[in-house]
Scaffold this active site. Structure first.
Site, short mmCIF file in Angstrom:
data_model
loop_
_atom_site.label_atom_id
_atom_site.label_comp_id
_atom_site.label_asym_id
_atom_site.label_seq_id
_atom_site.Cartn_x
_atom_site.Cartn_y
_atom_site.Cartn_z
N SER A 292 0.86 -1.18 0.00
CA SER A 292 0.00 0.00 0.00
C SER A 292 0.89 1.23 0.00
O SER A 292 2.12 1.13 0.03
CB SER A 292 -0.90 0.00 1.24
OG SER A 292 -0.12 0.14 2.42
N LYS A 293 0.28 2.40 -0.02
CA LYS A 293 1.07 3.63 0.00
C LYS A 293 1.93 3.70 1.26
O LYS A 293 3.03 4.24 1.25
CB LYS A 293 0.15 4.84 -0.08
CG LYS A 293 -0.52 5.01 -1.44
CD LYS A 293 -1.42 6.22 -1.47
CE LYS A 293 -2.09 6.38 -2.84
NZ LYS A 293 -2.99 7.53 -2.89
N ARG A 294 1.42 3.15 2.36
CA ARG A 294 2.18 3.18 3.61
C ARG A 294 3.30 2.16 3.63
O ARG A 294 4.24 2.30 4.41
CB ARG A 294 1.23 2.92 4.79
CG ARG A 294 0.24 4.05 5.04
CD ARG A 294 -0.60 3.75 6.27
NE ARG A 294 -1.54 4.82 6.57
CZ ARG A 294 -2.38 4.81 7.60
NH1 ARG A 294 -2.39 3.76 8.43
NH2 ARG A 294 -3.20 5.82 7.80
#
Length: 521
Positions: A292-294
């Site tokens: 994910s973006k994280r």
């Protein structure tokens, strides 16, 4: 993904998968007819690694079979559109060398290629389903739908679908038409079949995926096809567009497996031929968390800004669930450029398990391709000119010197920006010595070595200096002398061989840096 047996009553979501075989041996090594594929991103964010992998597989299948690759923008969710996202998609694909045959910027015979420009087309096919009795208008308020959803969760057993078909039961077609004519707000729902058809996924095999229902309080999935703003949902527009644009193969992420039965039911409702489906594995981190973006699903243009090359990113992304079939006895390697991929990509090389994203591997690929680029005199001139332009405040630096540094140290560079990192900055400016560095490299009894080294005037023959130091300090090891010189001229940066560092910096600069270190001590 959970694979469950099929009970007699539909008490739970059923997903049964009959894999063709573990090695996918009956997948065709290549396709006999050209494939028409598409990449259909939503401009609700910048193009990232997962999207790149999807675009790349579709592009390569089209190229390898002599087919066409389409770009279609699925922008019907107007509230979530991000300014600049559409241009980012074009810029990213262009930078990567993924050439679009049909799309918003190049046109084509099946346009428009932006869904927000295709409203009249969707309306025509919505009317067809309404006339067939396979879709109906829903006038229920948001509060009523929320209540149905909440009550469905409380059922025993619970259900994953919640609508009760109130508007289908209560209103005749004439009454529904009249309410719509009066301007009452509505959505259009698909009348889903009692049982979704099995479908064949070219990677996973035969799949039977049914919604979880409660047999005593029957609810229905009946997905919304047309929203109250008059724009189609993803499920509807996706099917209509793929059919009208004559898409033969849909390659997309595994997260869309649960939606595929709805799409196939729509194909059946229209009596349309279905494309072939391929659902590629999820991207995960090294420790098996969903990317994910994280957790590292970075947008591609930010990687470009960090100094990564397009060919490295292509090589990196294509291996997220694919590898070419090796000929017996062929040496294993992982370097595949775009020319090779366009000619050798096939579905047979796809794998089922989650694909782990290791950014160390991206560094490996980038280092390889950067070194290959530096072997090209034209690129070397361009790259050295760019670096020189950013360093020209240092009058001691010339473009010719920059070029020499690149030729000597290119094998140590990981990205284009590595030239400006701490590991290489000492070639363009004198290093900064730290207290910790001095303590680690220069023990108190060795301080005299620096003074003696600073007295030497000729470092062109490094081996001739070592005996002079050992004659005064016989208890010192040769490696300590080398480490001391390295620290003086680079603050201890590893990588480049010490003789190469001395040759690049020049004798005068080496002596000057040793004297600077001597003054500090």
């Amino acid at each position: 993904m959970r694979i469950l047996s099929t009970p007699k009553l539909q008490l739970r979501t059923k997903f049964t998968l009959r894999r063709k075989n573990a090695q996918n041996e009956d997948l065709p090594a290549d396709l006999k007819t050209p494939a028409r594929t598409r990449f259909a991103p939503s401009p609700t964010g910048f193009l990232h690694l997962g999207s790149l992998r999807t675009a790349l597989y579709n592009y390569l299948l089209a190229r390898a079979t002599g087919g066409q690759f389409l770009l279609r923008l699925e922008d019907t969710d107007q509230k979530r559109l991000v300014p600049g996202a559409e241009d980012n998609i074009y810029d990213t694909l262009n930078w990567l060398g993924i050439k679009v045959d049909e799309g918003p910027t190049v046109g084509g015979p099946y346009g428009p290629y932006r869904q927000s420009d295709r409203s009249e087309i969707y309306t025509r096919y919505i009317d067809e389903l309404l006339d067939k009795g396979l879709a109906y208008r829903c006038f229920c308020s948001k509060s009523r739908l929320d209540g149905l959803r909440d009550s469905a969760r409380l059922l025993r057993p619970p259900t994953t679908v919640s609508y009760d078909r109130h508007c289908l039961r209560v209103y005749t077609r004439e009454e529904s038409d009249a309410k719509a004519a009066r301007g009452e707000e509505f959505t259009v729902r698909f009348k889903s079949p009692d049982k979704y058809p099995e479908f064949d996924d070219l990677l996973h095999g035969y799949i039977n995926w049914q919604p979880q229902v409660n047999p005593f309080d029957r609810r229905y999935e009946d997905p919304v096809l047309l929203k109250s703003d008059g724009l189609p949902t993803y499920h509807f527009a996706n099917v209509v567009d793929d059919h009208l644009m004559e898409i033969t193969h849909v390659i997309r992420g595994e997260e869309w497996l649960a939606s595929t039965p709805k799409h196939i039911a729509l194909y059946d409702a229209f009596e349309w031929k279905k494309p072939k489906f391929v659902h590629i594995p999820l991207l995960t981190t090294i420790d098996n968390r969903k990317l994910s973006k994280r957790t590292g699903d970075i947008d591609i243009m930010s990687l470009k800004n960090q100094g990564y090359l397009p060919e490295a990113l292509i090589n990196f992304a294509v291996l997220f669930g694919w590898a070419p079939k090796r000929v017996q006895g062929e040496k294993l390697h992982e370097i595949y450029d775009m020319d090779f991929l366009e000619n050798h990509f096939n579905l047979e090389g796809l794998t089922v398990g989650n694909a782990k994203v290791d950014f160390q591997k991206l560094n490996y690929f980038n280092k390889h391709y950067l070194q290959r680029r530096l072997e090209d005199p034209d690129y070397l001139d361009k790259f050295s000119a760019d670096i020189y332009g950013k360093l020209n405040q240092n009058r001691r630096i010339t473009q010719d010197y920059v070029k020499k540094v690149l030729l000597k140290t290119g094998s140590s560079l990981t990205t284009l920006n590595s030239v400006f990192s701490e590991s290489f900055r000492f070639y363009f400016e004198r290093p900064t010595y730290t207290k910790e560095g001095l303590e680690n490299v220069l023990e108190p009894e060795k301080v005299g070595i620096v003074e003696l080294l600073a007295e030497q005037s000729d470092y062109t023959d490094l081996e001739a200096i070592i005996p002079k130091i050992l004659a005064v300090y016989p208890f010192i090891k040769k490696k300590d002398i080398y480490q001391t010189i390295r620290y003086a001229i680079s603050a201890g940066q590893p990588g480049t061989k010490l003789p190469d560092m001395i040759e690049l910096l020049g004798n005068e600069e080496v002596v000057a840096r040793l004297n600077s270190l001597k003054e500090i001590l």
